[in-house]
Design a protein around this motif. Structure first.
Motif, PDB file in Angstrom:
ATOM      1  N   LEU A   4       0.877  -1.184   0.000  1.00 34.06           N
ATOM      2  CA  LEU A   4       0.000   0.000   0.000  1.00 34.06           C
ATOM      3  C   LEU A   4       0.906   1.223   0.000  1.00 34.06           C
ATOM      4  O   LEU A   4       1.658   1.429   0.949  1.00 34.06           O
ATOM      5  CB  LEU A   4      -0.873  -0.063   1.260  1.00 34.06           C
ATOM      6  CG  LEU A   4      -1.996   0.934   1.548  1.00 34.06           C
ATOM      7  CD1 LEU A   4      -1.522   2.281   2.059  1.00 34.06           C
ATOM      8  CD2 LEU A   4      -2.935   1.125   0.363  1.00 34.06           C
ATOM      9  N   VAL A   5       0.864   2.020  -1.056  1.00 34.00           N
ATOM     10  CA  VAL A   5       1.793   3.144  -1.143  1.00 34.00           C
ATOM     11  C   VAL A   5       1.066   4.486  -1.048  1.00 34.00           C
ATOM     12  O   VAL A   5      -0.110   4.621  -1.384  1.00 34.00           O
ATOM     13  CB  VAL A   5       2.645   3.120  -2.448  1.00 34.00           C
ATOM     14  CG1 VAL A   5       3.438   1.818  -2.549  1.00 34.00           C
ATOM     15  CG2 VAL A   5       1.794   3.348  -3.674  1.00 34.00           C
ATOM     16  N   TYR A   6       1.845   5.457  -0.565  1.00 33.12           N
ATOM     17  CA  TYR A   6       1.361   6.832  -0.450  1.00 33.12           C
ATOM     18  C   TYR A   6       1.499   7.498  -1.816  1.00 33.12           C
ATOM     19  O   TYR A   6       2.589   7.542  -2.389  1.00 33.12           O
ATOM     20  CB  TYR A   6       2.212   7.567   0.593  1.00 33.12           C
ATOM     21  CG  TYR A   6       1.887   9.029   0.739  1.00 33.12           C
ATOM     22  CD1 TYR A   6       0.711   9.442   1.354  1.00 33.12           C
ATOM     23  CD2 TYR A   6       2.772  10.009   0.279  1.00 33.12           C
ATOM     24  CE1 TYR A   6       0.412  10.792   1.490  1.00 33.12           C
ATOM     25  CE2 TYR A   6       2.481  11.360   0.418  1.00 33.12           C
ATOM     26  CZ  TYR A   6       1.299  11.747   1.020  1.00 33.12           C
ATOM     27  OH  TYR A   6       1.005  13.078   1.153  1.00 33.12           O
ATOM     28  N   ASP A   7       0.391   8.003  -2.353  1.00 34.38           N
ATOM     29  CA  ASP A   7       0.424   8.674  -3.661  1.00 34.38           C
ATOM     30  C   ASP A   7       0.356  10.192  -3.539  1.00 34.38           C
ATOM     31  O   ASP A   7       0.591  10.906  -4.516  1.00 34.38           O
ATOM     32  CB  ASP A   7      -0.772   8.228  -4.519  1.00 34.38           C
ATOM     33  CG  ASP A   7      -0.730   6.745  -4.831  1.00 34.38           C
ATOM     34  OD1 ASP A   7       0.384   6.208  -5.012  1.00 34.38           O
ATOM     35  OD2 ASP A   7      -1.812   6.115  -4.882  1.00 34.38           O
ATOM     36  N   GLY A   8      -0.032  10.686  -2.381  1.00 32.91           N
ATOM     37  CA  GLY A   8      -0.229  12.124  -2.172  1.00 32.91           C
ATOM     38  C   GLY A   8      -1.341  12.292  -1.158  1.00 32.91           C
ATOM     39  O   GLY A   8      -1.936  11.301  -0.723  1.00 32.91           O
ATOM     40  N   PRO A   9      -1.626  13.564  -0.773  1.00 38.89           N
ATOM     41  CA  PRO A   9      -2.640  13.768   0.256  1.00 38.89           C
ATOM     42  C   PRO A   9      -3.965  13.076  -0.058  1.00 38.89           C
ATOM     43  O   PRO A   9      -4.501  13.186  -1.149  1.00 38.89           O
ATOM     44  CB  PRO A   9      -2.802  15.289   0.294  1.00 38.89           C
ATOM     45  CG  PRO A   9      -1.453  15.790  -0.134  1.00 38.89           C
ATOM     46  CD  PRO A   9      -0.973  14.811  -1.169  1.00 38.89           C
ATOM     47  N   ARG A  10      -4.432  12.325   0.905  1.00 37.26           N
ATOM     48  CA  ARG A  10      -5.670  11.534   0.856  1.00 37.26           C
ATOM     49  C   ARG A  10      -5.727  10.602  -0.352  1.00 37.26           C
ATOM     50  O   ARG A  10      -6.792  10.318  -0.903  1.00 37.26           O
ATOM     51  CB  ARG A  10      -6.892  12.444   0.914  1.00 37.26           C
ATOM     52  CG  ARG A  10      -7.028  13.091   2.297  1.00 37.26           C
ATOM     53  CD  ARG A  10      -8.421  13.590   2.590  1.00 37.26           C
ATOM     54  NE  ARG A  10      -8.609  13.834   4.003  1.00 37.26           N
ATOM     55  CZ  ARG A  10      -8.165  14.915   4.660  1.00 37.26           C
ATOM     56  NH1 ARG A  10      -7.515  15.857   4.028  1.00 37.26           N
ATOM     57  NH2 ARG A  10      -8.393  15.029   5.948  1.00 37.26           N
ATOM     58  N   SER A  11      -4.576  10.105  -0.745  1.00 40.62           N
ATOM     59  CA  SER A  11      -4.545   9.161  -1.860  1.00 40.62           C
ATOM     60  C   SER A  11      -3.496   8.073  -1.601  1.00 40.62           C
ATOM     61  O   SER A  11      -2.315   8.368  -1.460  1.00 40.62           O
ATOM     62  CB  SER A  11      -4.225   9.927  -3.153  1.00 40.62           C
ATOM     63  OG  SER A  11      -4.047   9.027  -4.213  1.00 40.62           O
ATOM     64  N   THR A  49       2.734  15.714   6.610  1.00 39.76           N
ATOM     65  CA  THR A  49       4.175  15.435   6.704  1.00 39.76           C
ATOM     66  C   THR A  49       4.805  15.500   5.313  1.00 39.76           C
ATOM     67  O   THR A  49       4.108  15.515   4.298  1.00 39.76           O
ATOM     68  CB  THR A  49       4.411  14.020   7.246  1.00 39.76           C
ATOM     69  OG1 THR A  49       3.783  13.090   6.350  1.00 39.76           O
ATOM     70  CG2 THR A  49       3.839  13.830   8.632  1.00 39.76           C
ATOM     71  N   ASP A  50       6.134  15.494   5.286  1.00 27.28           N
ATOM     72  CA  ASP A  50       6.849  15.450   4.002  1.00 27.28           C
ATOM     73  C   ASP A  50       7.066  14.000   3.589  1.00 27.28           C
ATOM     74  O   ASP A  50       8.194  13.526   3.553  1.00 27.28           O
ATOM     75  CB  ASP A  50       8.229  16.114   4.148  1.00 27.28           C
ATOM     76  CG  ASP A  50       8.101  17.608   4.305  1.00 27.28           C
ATOM     77  OD1 ASP A  50       7.122  18.165   3.785  1.00 27.28           O
ATOM     78  OD2 ASP A  50       8.981  18.192   4.955  1.00 27.28           O
ATOM     79  N   MET A  51       6.022  13.281   3.295  1.00 31.09           N
ATOM     80  CA  MET A  51       6.171  11.873   2.911  1.00 31.09           C
ATOM     81  C   MET A  51       6.425  11.812   1.417  1.00 31.09           C
ATOM     82  O   MET A  51       5.691  12.440   0.643  1.00 31.09           O
ATOM     83  CB  MET A  51       4.873  11.123   3.240  1.00 31.09           C
ATOM     84  CG  MET A  51       4.952   9.632   3.002  1.00 31.09           C
ATOM     85  SD  MET A  51       6.057   8.887   4.217  1.00 31.09           S
ATOM     86  CE  MET A  51       5.688   7.156   3.991  1.00 31.09           C
ATOM     87  N   GLU A  52       7.453  11.053   1.015  1.00 35.17           N
ATOM     88  CA  GLU A  52       7.666  10.922  -0.418  1.00 35.17           C
ATOM     89  C   GLU A  52       6.651   9.941  -0.999  1.00 35.17           C
ATOM     90  O   GLU A  52       6.244   8.985  -0.333  1.00 35.17           O
ATOM     91  CB  GLU A  52       9.101  10.492  -0.748  1.00 35.17           C
ATOM     92  CG  GLU A  52       9.555   9.151  -0.252  1.00 35.17           C
ATOM     93  CD  GLU A  52      10.154   9.182   1.153  1.00 35.17           C
ATOM     94  OE1 GLU A  52      11.024   8.344   1.428  1.00 35.17           O
ATOM     95  OE2 GLU A  52       9.721  10.014   1.979  1.00 35.17           O
ATOM     96  N   THR A  53       6.213  10.217  -2.214  1.00 32.09           N
ATOM     97  CA  THR A  53       5.233   9.332  -2.846  1.00 32.09           C
ATOM     98  C   THR A  53       5.913   8.009  -3.201  1.00 32.09           C
ATOM     99  O   THR A  53       7.124   7.939  -3.374  1.00 32.09           O
ATOM    100  CB  THR A  53       4.639   9.968  -4.115  1.00 32.09           C
ATOM    101  OG1 THR A  53       5.717  10.324  -4.980  1.00 32.09           O
ATOM    102  CG2 THR A  53       3.830  11.216  -3.791  1.00 32.09           C
ATOM    103  N   GLY A  54       5.103   6.973  -3.252  1.00 34.40           N
ATOM    104  CA  GLY A  54       5.617   5.651  -3.626  1.00 34.40           C
ATOM    105  C   GLY A  54       6.118   4.828  -2.449  1.00 34.40           C
ATOM    106  O   GLY A  54       6.494   3.672  -2.611  1.00 34.40           O
ATOM    107  N   ARG A  55       6.120   5.430  -1.271  1.00 34.41           N
ATOM    108  CA  ARG A  55       6.604   4.697  -0.105  1.00 34.41           C
ATOM    109  C   ARG A  55       5.505   3.819   0.499  1.00 34.41           C
ATOM    110  O   ARG A  55       4.350   4.235   0.579  1.00 34.41           O
ATOM    111  CB  ARG A  55       7.075   5.717   0.932  1.00 34.41           C
ATOM    112  CG  ARG A  55       8.039   5.098   1.835  1.00 34.41           C
ATOM    113  CD  ARG A  55       9.172   5.933   2.213  1.00 34.41           C
ATOM    114  NE  ARG A  55       9.521   5.371   3.500  1.00 34.41           N
ATOM    115  CZ  ARG A  55       9.770   6.067   4.564  1.00 34.41           C
ATOM    116  NH1 ARG A  55       9.799   7.358   4.497  1.00 34.41           N
ATOM    117  NH2 ARG A  55      10.028   5.460   5.678  1.00 34.41           N
TER     118      ARG A  55
END
Ligand code: NAD
Ligand code: ZN
Length: 382
Positions: A4-11, A49-55
């Motif tokens: 499950l990866v972070y794509d951006g805010p609320r995504s 937060t400054d989360m990079e996408t794809g993580r």
């Protein structure tokens, strides 16, 4: 593997990501069977937060060991393990004192202390909302579970974070038998603090929130629900304590707090706690407050990068406060025993068990605090 990866805010989305693998001889590779969505994931999800996408996200993990590095000698293939969210070495100055949330080895930035799976600002480590997870310093970071945990995963997975975190909050607050305790927040962490205070024989446990479903869960374990949408929580706590205020207070909300009128008041819970706790009382704060840069565009937070804490009133009342992340490993053995002996059943808060493929829906509902979505547990193998 799927993660499950972070794509951006609320995504967020489930994607094919590079396979987790043994990278160092001290690593352990775990096939994740159960992994939770946490209120802390929402700091990334909501874009605070400054989360990079794809993580890959996910720090509340358990599963089965499928491979161990050449320098691992305690943990074995086939062990069912729960993984404290803090990634720690076990041998630095802080770890040797049990302060594994402040490990000096695992953060890559030498100015930092502490690391976690799938978390912005807490090292480069991938999360466990995935099929497999690399566990650094596996001998130190795996809690090997009793055999019965295979059938009770929704209880034992809570050892990865929220049960020890709730317990830690009551330790920071110094809760002792016979005392009165007020807890702000009836999310998973606040409910675990209420459970912990109850296990410590607090005489009266009061839990403040406004979501009826969450307050009902607090009542199920004998706590008193304080609905702050009906009247001032400070007044309600004072009524419950003969005007004295509670002996101890727990902050289990963090910087995403909203006030009952719908204004954004991230510091509201801290000031409410000072007002709800007696003179000379003690407050534990596990809700997350992340340092912000002045001028940061984050609308949910602060003025000039700082929070407006009423230090004068706190000082005047002679209170004290303990803060920070839970040193999960320090509590794991005793809390595991409480589950095994039937004295604690942290799964009472679990509202949904979903396959990994439905994790994005789980995030959406949990983030909106939709009615009945208290704690979402994911099973990547199902
Ligand atoms: P959550 O967001 O589901 O729960 C927070 C609850 O607080 C919600 O039910 C919300 O309605 C309530 N709330 C909001 N404003 C409030 C207010 N002004 N007064 C009273 N209640 C209010 O999240 P959670 O999973 O329970 O986590 C809570 C906090 O704990 C988060 O900040 C999370 O990051 C933090 N956390 C800290 C640690 C640690 O080691 N210190 C570990 C895990 C989680
Ligand atoms: Zn968590």
């Amino acid at each position: 593997m799927k993660g499950l990866v972070y794509d951006g805010p609320r995504s967020v989305s489930v994607q094919n990501v590079p396979d987790a693998r043994i990278e160092r001889p001290t690593d352990v590779l775990v096939k994740i069977t159960t992994t939770n969505i946490c209120g802390s994931d929402l700091h990334m999800y909501e874009g605070r937060t400054d989360m990079e996408t794809g993580r890959v996200l996910g720090h509340e993990n358990m599963g089965e060991v499928i491979e161990v590095g050449g320098a691992v000698d305690r943990v074995r293939v086939g062990d069912l393990v729960c993984l404290p969210f803090n990634i720690s070495c076990g041998f630095c100055r802080n770890c040797e004192k049990g302060l594994t949330a402040y490990c000096l080895t695992t953060p890559v930035d030498p100015k930092m202390a502490g690391a976690a799976y799938g978390f912005a600002g807490m090292g480069p480590y991938a999360g466990g909302q995935a099929e497999f997870l690399r566990v650094p310093y596996g001998d130190s970071n795996c809690l090997v579970l009793p055999e019965e945990a295979r059938e009770k995963q929704t209880d034992y997975v809570m050892l990865s974070d929220i049960f020890p975190t709730g317990w830690h909050c009551t330790e920071l607050a110094g809760v002792r038998p016979g005392e009165t305790v007020v807890i702000y927040g009836a999310g998973p962490v606040g409910l675990m603090a209420a459970l912990s205070a109850t296990l410590k024989s607090a005489a009266k446990v009061m839990v403040v929130d406004r979501h009826p479903d969450r307050l009902a869960l607090a009542e199920q374990i004998g706590a008193i629900a304080i609905d702050d949408s009906k009247a001032s929580p400070i007044d309600q706590v004072n009524e419950q304590t003969n005007g004295l205020g509670a002996d101890r207070g727990c902050e289990c909300v963090g910087y995403q707090a909203h006030d009952p009128q719908g204004h954004e008041h991230p510091n509201l819970t801290l000031n409410n706690l000072v007002q709800s706790v007696k003179f000379t009382g003690t407050i534990g704060v596990v809700g997350v407050f992340i340092p912000q840069d002045p001028g940061s565009p984050d609308p949910l937070y602060k003025k000039d990068g700082e929070i407006a804490f009423d230090y004068g009133m706190y000082w005047f009342k002679g209170q004290s406060m303990g803060t920070g992340q839970a040193n999960v490993k320090a509590y794991n053995r005793q809390l595991c025993n409480l589950i095994q002996l039937g004295k604690a059943k942290p799964s009472w808060i679990v509202s949904h068990e979903l396959p990994l493929s439905q994790a994005p829906q789980g995030y959406e509902h949990f983030d909106k605090r939709d009615d009945g979505w208290t704690k979402v547990v994911l099973h990547p193998g199902s």
